[in-house]
Design a protein around this motif. Structure first.
Motif, PDB file in Angstrom:
ATOM      1  N   VAL A  77      13.246   9.739   5.955  1.00 19.19           N
ATOM      2  CA  VAL A  77      12.376   9.786   5.631  1.00 19.19           C
ATOM      3  C   VAL A  77      11.896   9.402   3.562  1.00 19.19           C
ATOM      4  O   VAL A  77      12.531   9.962   3.345  1.00 19.19           O
ATOM      5  CB  VAL A  77      11.010  10.183   5.493  1.00 19.19           C
ATOM      6  CG1 VAL A  77       9.941   9.159   5.310  1.00 19.19           C
ATOM      7  CG2 VAL A  77      11.352  10.157   7.310  1.00 19.19           C
ATOM      8  N   ASN A  98      10.987   7.407  -0.063  1.00 18.68           N
ATOM      9  CA  ASN A  98      10.502   6.000  -0.165  1.00 18.68           C
ATOM     10  C   ASN A  98      11.280   5.062  -1.190  1.00 18.68           C
ATOM     11  O   ASN A  98      10.895   4.133  -1.554  1.00 18.68           O
ATOM     12  CB  ASN A  98      10.171   6.413  -1.547  1.00 18.68           C
ATOM     13  CG  ASN A  98       8.684   7.874  -1.258  1.00 18.68           C
ATOM     14  OD1 ASN A  98       8.459   7.112  -0.490  1.00 18.68           O
ATOM     15  ND2 ASN A  98       8.005   7.574  -2.145  1.00 18.68           N
ATOM     16  N   VAL A 150      12.987   5.760   7.660  1.00 16.54           N
ATOM     17  CA  VAL A 150      11.930   4.841   7.104  1.00 16.54           C
ATOM     18  C   VAL A 150      11.627   4.917   5.978  1.00 16.54           C
ATOM     19  O   VAL A 150      11.943   5.757   5.331  1.00 16.54           O
ATOM     20  CB  VAL A 150      10.543   5.783   8.000  1.00 16.54           C
ATOM     21  CG1 VAL A 150       9.203   6.152   7.050  1.00 16.54           C
ATOM     22  CG2 VAL A 150      10.747   6.478   9.410  1.00 16.54           C
ATOM     23  N   SER A 151      11.718   3.701   5.434  1.00 11.12           N
ATOM     24  CA  SER A 151      11.969   3.195   4.553  1.00 11.12           C
ATOM     25  C   SER A 151      10.180   3.278   3.710  1.00 11.12           C
ATOM     26  O   SER A 151       9.124   3.616   4.395  1.00 11.12           O
ATOM     27  CB  SER A 151      12.574   1.803   4.415  1.00 11.12           C
ATOM     28  OG  SER A 151      13.969   1.492   5.076  1.00 11.12           O
ATOM     29  N   THR A 186       8.380   0.499   5.172  1.00 10.27           N
ATOM     30  CA  THR A 186       8.175   0.859   6.764  1.00 10.27           C
ATOM     31  C   THR A 186       6.790   0.628   7.380  1.00 10.27           C
ATOM     32  O   THR A 186       6.651   0.039   8.227  1.00 10.27           O
ATOM     33  CB  THR A 186       9.276   1.358   6.945  1.00 10.27           C
ATOM     34  OG1 THR A 186      10.502   1.328   6.650  1.00 10.27           O
ATOM     35  CG2 THR A 186       9.221   1.781   8.335  1.00 10.27           C
ATOM     36  N   THR A 187       6.100   1.450   6.257  1.00  7.78           N
ATOM     37  CA  THR A 187       4.220   2.039   6.700  1.00  7.78           C
ATOM     38  C   THR A 187       3.961   1.488   5.168  1.00  7.78           C
ATOM     39  O   THR A 187       4.373   1.368   4.277  1.00  7.78           O
ATOM     40  CB  THR A 187       4.089   3.166   7.321  1.00  7.78           C
ATOM     41  OG1 THR A 187       4.020   4.319   5.716  1.00  7.78           O
ATOM     42  CG2 THR A 187       5.070   3.935   8.163  1.00  7.78           C
ATOM     43  N   ALA A 192       3.686   5.153   1.026  1.00  5.87           N
ATOM     44  CA  ALA A 192       5.445   6.255   0.470  1.00  5.87           C
ATOM     45  C   ALA A 192       4.311   7.420   0.602  1.00  5.87           C
ATOM     46  O   ALA A 192       3.173   7.695   0.316  1.00  5.87           O
ATOM     47  CB  ALA A 192       5.552   5.090  -0.428  1.00  5.87           C
ATOM     48  N   LYS A 193       5.144   8.377   0.797  1.00 11.12           N
ATOM     49  CA  LYS A 193       5.190   8.992   0.245  1.00 11.12           C
ATOM     50  C   LYS A 193       4.356  10.510  -1.270  1.00 11.12           C
ATOM     51  O   LYS A 193       4.978   9.273  -1.850  1.00 11.12           O
ATOM     52  CB  LYS A 193       6.377   9.747  -0.171  1.00 11.12           C
ATOM     53  CG  LYS A 193       7.498  10.296   1.238  1.00 11.12           C
ATOM     54  CD  LYS A 193       8.383  11.028   1.640  1.00 11.12           C
ATOM     55  CE  LYS A 193      10.262  10.631   0.691  1.00 11.12           C
ATOM     56  NZ  LYS A 193      11.043  10.920   0.755  1.00 11.12           N
ATOM     57  N   GLU A 249       2.265   9.447   6.095  1.00 11.28           N
ATOM     58  CA  GLU A 249       2.628   8.177   7.355  1.00 11.28           C
ATOM     59  C   GLU A 249       3.697   7.932   7.800  1.00 11.28           C
ATOM     60  O   GLU A 249       4.265   7.875   8.718  1.00 11.28           O
ATOM     61  CB  GLU A 249       1.524   7.147   7.241  1.00 11.28           C
ATOM     62  CG  GLU A 249       1.815   6.105   8.298  1.00 11.28           C
ATOM     63  CD  GLU A 249       1.633   5.972   9.543  1.00 11.28           C
ATOM     64  OE1 GLU A 249       1.845   5.882  10.061  1.00 11.28           O
ATOM     65  OE2 GLU A 249       0.344   7.521  10.080  1.00 11.28           O
ATOM     66  N   PRO A 250       4.578   8.179   6.397  1.00 10.58           N
ATOM     67  CA  PRO A 250       5.831   7.616   6.803  1.00 10.58           C
ATOM     68  C   PRO A 250       7.053   8.819   7.667  1.00 10.58           C
ATOM     69  O   PRO A 250       7.234   8.540   8.376  1.00 10.58           O
ATOM     70  CB  PRO A 250       6.265   8.169   5.750  1.00 10.58           C
ATOM     71  CG  PRO A 250       5.842   7.357   4.414  1.00 10.58           C
ATOM     72  CD  PRO A 250       4.249   7.628   5.217  1.00 10.58           C
ATOM     73  N   GLU A 258       5.891   8.020  10.789  1.00  8.28           N
ATOM     74  CA  GLU A 258       5.918   7.347  12.390  1.00  8.28           C
ATOM     75  C   GLU A 258       7.623   7.526  12.197  1.00  8.28           C
ATOM     76  O   GLU A 258       8.087   7.612  13.922  1.00  8.28           O
ATOM     77  CB  GLU A 258       6.790   5.811  11.036  1.00  8.28           C
ATOM     78  CG  GLU A 258       7.349   4.626  11.225  1.00  8.28           C
ATOM     79  CD  GLU A 258       6.538   3.923  12.330  1.00  8.28           C
ATOM     80  OE1 GLU A 258       7.615   3.758  12.689  1.00  8.28           O
ATOM     81  OE2 GLU A 258       5.730   4.389  12.943  1.00  8.28           O
TER      82      GLU A 258
END
Length: 222
Positions: A112, A114, A137-138, A141-142, A145-146, A150-151, A154
């Motif tokens: 995961v 950013n 997860v980039s 992707t959602t 971002a951190k 949510e990332p 995901e």
């Protein structure tokens, strides 16, 4: 000490945790200085800010912040420079052995970050390390971002694992905040790019490791 009982998956930040991208990031920013006739800066200036990506590198190179009117074009120039260098990035010593050991224990793992998929996709496709990753997860992707959780949610969904059965390992305060918000136990990679936020990052983590393989000691101690 972290309690690793019931752990089914380990999620990692990318830059500063799995891969050492600081030389390539720093070189991309320093090339911009050279193109403008400015003196080169030592890598020691860039390395502590590598975890902040373009924001960190441009801040070192030009003392500029993201709210400056000319930040966006400088960021795109930096991205182009970085794309030309990023496939030279290498994994930290001990990371490949750690991933192999996690898989041997039947634990799933994923990433995961950013970092946008523009960079994450070619990097992870081009490095054998990521062949066994069950989730990548980039930052885009959602919609978030951190430090938003949510990332991480995901990634847990992609792995089919409940968030509270995951451990998240990262080298930035945002990683610890995101992990805690997602209900995951957090481990600070103290060998990464903590820089000025080192104390804050460590204070928000459930545990810290000085090398990748030390994570196994946490898992085996549970």
């Amino acid at each position: 000490m972290i309690s690793a009982a019931g752990t089914m998956a380990v999620l990692f930040d990318l830059d500063g945790t799995l891969i050492d991208s600081a030389p390539d990031l720093g070189a991309a920013a320093d090339q911009m200085r050279a193109d403008r006739g400015l003196a080169s800066l030592p890598m020691e200036r860039y390395r502590p800010m590598a975890g902040a990506g373009a924001r960190g590198m441009l801040g070192v190179a030009f003392d500029i912040t993201p709210n400056a009117p000319d930040f966006a074009p400088l960021r795109e120039e930096f991205f182009v420079n970085y794309e030309a260098r990023m496939m030279r990035t290498r994994v930290f010593e001990g990371v490949a052995e750690l991933v192999e050991a996690l898989c041997a224990r039947g634990l799933q793992w994923g990433v995961v970050t950013n970092k946008s998929v523009r960079f994450t996709a070619p990097l992870t496709r081009g490095m054998p390390l990521f062949a066994t990753a069950g989730a990548i997860v980039s930052g885009d992707t959602t919609p978030y971002a951190k430090p938003h959780p949510e990332p991480l949610f995901e990634a847990a969904r992609q792995l089919g694992v409940a968030p509270d059965r995951c451990i998240y390992v990262g080298d930035d305060e945002r990683d610890m905040a995101a992990g805690r918000a997602a209900g995951m136990r957090t481990v600070a990679a103290a060998y990464g790019y903590m820089g000025a936020d080192a104390d804050l990052t460590l204070s928000k983590a459930d545990a810290a490791i000085q090398s990748p393989m030390q994570l196994l000691q946490l898992l085996e101690a549970a």
